[in-house]
Scaffold this motif. Structure first.
Motif, PDB file in Angstrom:
ATOM      1  N   THR A  58      68.565 -74.649-115.779  1.00 32.25           N
ATOM      2  CA  THR A  58      68.238 -75.641-114.763  1.00 32.25           C
ATOM      3  C   THR A  58      69.121 -75.492-113.539  1.00 32.25           C
ATOM      4  O   THR A  58      68.651 -75.559-112.398  1.00 32.25           O
ATOM      5  CB  THR A  58      68.390 -77.064-115.345  1.00 32.25           C
ATOM      6  OG1 THR A  58      67.549 -77.196-116.482  1.00 32.25           O
ATOM      7  CG2 THR A  58      68.018 -78.113-114.323  1.00 32.25           C
ATOM      8  N   VAL A  59      70.427 -75.278-113.754  1.00 31.16           N
ATOM      9  CA  VAL A  59      71.356 -75.089-112.635  1.00 31.16           C
ATOM     10  C   VAL A  59      70.955 -73.869-111.813  1.00 31.16           C
ATOM     11  O   VAL A  59      70.918 -73.916-110.569  1.00 31.16           O
ATOM     12  CB  VAL A  59      72.803 -74.950-113.149  1.00 31.16           C
ATOM     13  CG1 VAL A  59      73.720 -74.445-112.040  1.00 31.16           C
ATOM     14  CG2 VAL A  59      73.312 -76.280-113.674  1.00 31.16           C
ATOM     15  N   LEU A  61      64.106 -81.345-116.029  1.00 29.72           N
ATOM     16  CA  LEU A  61      64.990 -81.771-114.945  1.00 29.72           C
ATOM     17  C   LEU A  61      64.638 -81.134-113.603  1.00 29.72           C
ATOM     18  O   LEU A  61      64.733 -81.788-112.567  1.00 29.72           O
ATOM     19  CB  LEU A  61      66.453 -81.447-115.285  1.00 29.72           C
ATOM     20  CG  LEU A  61      67.094 -82.209-116.441  1.00 29.72           C
ATOM     21  CD1 LEU A  61      68.569 -81.845-116.559  1.00 29.72           C
ATOM     22  CD2 LEU A  61      66.947 -83.706-116.265  1.00 29.72           C
ATOM     23  N   GLY A  62      64.243 -79.863-113.625  1.00 28.10           N
ATOM     24  CA  GLY A  62      63.963 -79.165-112.369  1.00 28.10           C
ATOM     25  C   GLY A  62      62.886 -79.834-111.545  1.00 28.10           C
ATOM     26  O   GLY A  62      62.914 -79.816-110.303  1.00 28.10           O
ATOM     27  N   VAL A  63      61.918 -80.471-112.215  1.00 26.50           N
ATOM     28  CA  VAL A  63      60.831 -81.134-111.506  1.00 26.50           C
ATOM     29  C   VAL A  63      61.355 -82.272-110.630  1.00 26.50           C
ATOM     30  O   VAL A  63      60.737 -82.635-109.621  1.00 26.50           O
ATOM     31  CB  VAL A  63      59.784 -81.653-112.523  1.00 26.50           C
ATOM     32  CG1 VAL A  63      60.337 -82.812-113.340  1.00 26.50           C
ATOM     33  CG2 VAL A  63      58.497 -82.059-111.817  1.00 26.50           C
ATOM     34  N   THR A  99      60.002 -82.318-106.711  1.00 24.37           N
ATOM     35  CA  THR A  99      59.140 -83.433-106.293  1.00 24.37           C
ATOM     36  C   THR A  99      59.875 -84.454-105.430  1.00 24.37           C
ATOM     37  O   THR A  99      59.258 -85.412-104.961  1.00 24.37           O
ATOM     38  CB  THR A  99      58.558 -84.160-107.527  1.00 24.37           C
ATOM     39  OG1 THR A  99      59.634 -84.632-108.352  1.00 24.37           O
ATOM     40  CG2 THR A  99      57.684 -83.221-108.335  1.00 24.37           C
ATOM     41  N   ALA A 100      61.168 -84.251-105.199  1.00 24.92           N
ATOM     42  CA  ALA A 100      61.937 -85.201-104.388  1.00 24.92           C
ATOM     43  C   ALA A 100      61.543 -85.088-102.912  1.00 24.92           C
ATOM     44  O   ALA A 100      61.210 -84.010-102.415  1.00 24.92           O
ATOM     45  CB  ALA A 100      63.432 -84.946-104.551  1.00 24.92           C
ATOM     46  N   THR A 101      61.595 -86.225-102.199  1.00 24.78           N
ATOM     47  CA  THR A 101      61.294 -86.216-100.765  1.00 24.78           C
ATOM     48  C   THR A 101      62.289 -85.351-100.018  1.00 24.78           C
ATOM     49  O   THR A 101      61.922 -84.596 -99.105  1.00 24.78           O
ATOM     50  CB  THR A 101      61.328 -87.658-100.211  1.00 24.78           C
ATOM     51  OG1 THR A 101      60.429 -88.473-100.960  1.00 24.78           O
ATOM     52  CG2 THR A 101      60.932 -87.675 -98.739  1.00 24.78           C
ATOM     53  N   VAL A 109      69.604 -83.790-110.031  1.00 25.44           N
ATOM     54  CA  VAL A 109      69.487 -82.889-111.176  1.00 25.44           C
ATOM     55  C   VAL A 109      70.871 -82.457-111.666  1.00 25.44           C
ATOM     56  O   VAL A 109      71.142 -82.425-112.875  1.00 25.44           O
ATOM     57  CB  VAL A 109      68.634 -81.657-110.816  1.00 25.44           C
ATOM     58  CG1 VAL A 109      68.695 -80.614-111.932  1.00 25.44           C
ATOM     59  CG2 VAL A 109      67.192 -82.065-110.561  1.00 25.44           C
ATOM     60  N   LEU A 110      71.769 -82.141-110.739  1.00 27.63           N
ATOM     61  CA  LEU A 110      73.098 -81.664-111.116  1.00 27.63           C
ATOM     62  C   LEU A 110      73.895 -82.752-111.845  1.00 27.63           C
ATOM     63  O   LEU A 110      74.638 -82.459-112.783  1.00 27.63           O
ATOM     64  CB  LEU A 110      73.858 -81.188-109.876  1.00 27.63           C
ATOM     65  CG  LEU A 110      73.319 -79.905-109.222  1.00 27.63           C
ATOM     66  CD1 LEU A 110      74.045 -79.626-107.916  1.00 27.63           C
ATOM     67  CD2 LEU A 110      73.454 -78.718-110.166  1.00 27.63           C
ATOM     68  N   VAL A 111      73.741 -84.012-111.415  1.00 28.05           N
ATOM     69  CA  VAL A 111      74.435 -85.111-112.103  1.00 28.05           C
ATOM     70  C   VAL A 111      73.924 -85.242-113.528  1.00 28.05           C
ATOM     71  O   VAL A 111      74.704 -85.305-114.494  1.00 28.05           O
ATOM     72  CB  VAL A 111      74.234 -86.435-111.342  1.00 28.05           C
ATOM     73  CG1 VAL A 111      74.708 -87.609-112.194  1.00 28.05           C
ATOM     74  CG2 VAL A 111      75.001 -86.424-110.024  1.00 28.05           C
TER      75      VAL A 111
END
Length: 481
Positions: A296-297, A427-429, A433-435, A444-446
């Motif tokens: 994911t990272v 998590l990657g989604v 999908t974020a504005t 995602v990193l948190v």
């Protein structure tokens, strides 16, 4: 006065870890095959847009270039690991190599989407035979202790390095030659390894040949296929699609049915008592988390470097190239760390390190210094990740009888495949999908860091209980050697 010339425990461990010339050749063959499969996971990613234009594949259809490989490579791992146990690991390993090489050649020469995807699916089927049998041959060839620690360290290094090299090589080969050269490289690997393997690898199988658990094989293979399809499709289209939801439910139902079948059959595909071993359960949890969260990272950093910081594909590949170099360093050091502290402590410490370093990526901004931070942080996190890979493999397979090594390594490699598959969809989604991409990446990193740190605590507690119950989980420590 007599001088005591007896070797010290450290000297004994170093002597035991030395490999003969034949051992090195065996290790070369097994690691080259594992490296080849790891390369296949990433070498095509950068080439997908060019591939789609050449073969006439739509953007939405390009996900199948990845999914067609992931489905059989993850779905058939446990089945092929058990078949290797029963009928010969070397035999199945060679069959997998031959199939992988032929499939890579088909993908190289593909004339339309159908022929290309057929080649990718056959590559995945070959990989499903290569990975568990290769790991079983490694753990049965090298006895438990320093020699196996060193062999698994080298194997884990090349596994991580193959994924990273694939990202760099994919961009270079596609720019200089064409996307077909990425598949041709894999065919060349198979052509080099296949002639050497029959002469060097010993045959290995269980003494008895119980009947194959067909109902269990159907249930677990169908369940894994459905689950992997749901997660890989969700990574592209989200979880709202009907086919994703149906596949997800079907996968969970089939895996539940698999557990029920295994509890009743006299010759189970998976020994439930083995799954109840705390070293197996908690070790695989650590492996699942380290693979899923590190993938994911890498995914969100690739987006960040290209979409926010404006780096090209080749420059992004160089960032991960540094990661690959430090992974080699980590791989060479990991066996010594494990020999000093034991696999259990190394696994917990590596997970904690991976999570803590991941938190530093929250400082990413939009200036040029962010490239330096991203390079340093992902490289250090990858070093911890590699330590977790090697130590979780040792934790799961230590103390397992040779006749069950195929099963144990099948679980290890299934964890790898599922881990690589689930992280990005889950998590990657949130980033895609974020504005605002930067905000999505930070979210995602948190979550990624929190999950890894929580897993470190859970694994520490679980394996501490396991050690208290058995008194022998850490057979790798200096004191016991």
């Amino acid at each position: 006065m007599a001088i005591d010339t007896a070797p010290t425990p450290v000297a004994e461990r170093r002597t035991a870890a030395r490999l003969s010339t034949r051992d090195r050749l065996v290790l070369f063959v097994l690691c080259a095959a594992q490296f080849m499969v790891a390369l296949d996971f990433s070498v095509l990613n950068v080439a997908l847009p060019v591939l789609g234009a050449d073969l006439g594949m739509s953007t939405s259809a390009l996900q199948w270039a990845v999914t067609a490989f992931a489905l059989p490579s993850g779905g058939f791992l446990l089945l092929f690991g058990r078949i290797g146990d029963l009928y010969g690991r070397r035999r199945l390993f060679l069959c997998g190599l031959a199939l992988f090489g032929a499939a890579s050649l088909l993908a190289t020469l593909a004339w339309d989407p159908a022929s290309f995807l057929t080649g990718r699916a056959l590559q995945g089927l070959g990989a499903a035979a290569i990975v568990p049998t290769g790991m079983s041959l490694l753990t049965t060839t090298f006895p438990e202790g320093p020699a196996r620690d060193r062999a698994l360290g080298i194997s884990g290094t090349l596994l991580s390095l193959g994924f990273t090299v694939g990202m760099v090589a994919g961009g270079v080969l596609t720019d200089l030659l064409s996307w077909r050269s990425t598949m041709g490289l894999l065919a060349l690997f198979a052509l080099v390894v296949l002639p050497l393997a029959p002469r060097l690898l010993p045959e290995s199988r269980t003494p008895e040949r119980p009947r194959l658990d067909v109902p269990g094989a159907v249930a677990v293979t169908g369940g894994l296929l459905a689950l992997i399809y749901a997660l890989t499709t969700a990574a592209e289209h989200g979880f709202g699609r009907i086919d994703v939801l149906v596949a997800l439910v079907a996968g969970l139902v089939l895996l539940a049915a698999f557990v029920a079948v295994e509890s009743r059959t006299s010759a189970p595909l998976v020994s439930l008592p083995m799954l109840r071993r705390r070293t197996v359960a908690w070790g695989n949890l650590g492996g699942l988390v380290t693979f899923s969260m590190m993938s994911t990272v890498v995914f969100v950093l690739t987006l960040y470097l290209q979409e926010v910081l404006g780096l090209g594909a080749f420059e992004t590949g160089l960032v991960f190239g540094v990661q690959g170099v430090l992974s080699v360093v980590a791989g060479s050091c990991a066996p010594h760390v494990i020999g000093r502290f034991g696999a259990r402590r190394t696994l917990v410490g590596a997970l904690a390190g991976q999570g803590a370093v991941g938190l530093s990526l929250l400082a990413l901004g939009e200036g040029g210094w962010s490239v330096v931070l991203a390079t340093a942080a992902v490289s250090l996190a990858s070093m911890c990740h590699l330590g977790a890979i090697i130590s979780y493999g040792l934790t799961v397979t230590s103390g397992v009888p040779d006749e069950e090594q195929g099963l144990a390594t099948g679980l290890v490699t299934s964890t790898q495949q599922v881990g690589i598959t689930v992280g990005i969809p889950l998590l990657g989604v949130l980033a895609t999908t974020a504005t605002d991409l930067r905000t999505g990446v930070h979210t995602v990193l948190v979550l990624d860091a929190v999950i890894v740190l929580a897993a470190a605590v859970l694994v520490a507690v679980g394996l501490r209980v396991a050690r208290a119950e058995s008194g022998a989980v850490e057979a790798e420590t200096v004191g016991t050697r």
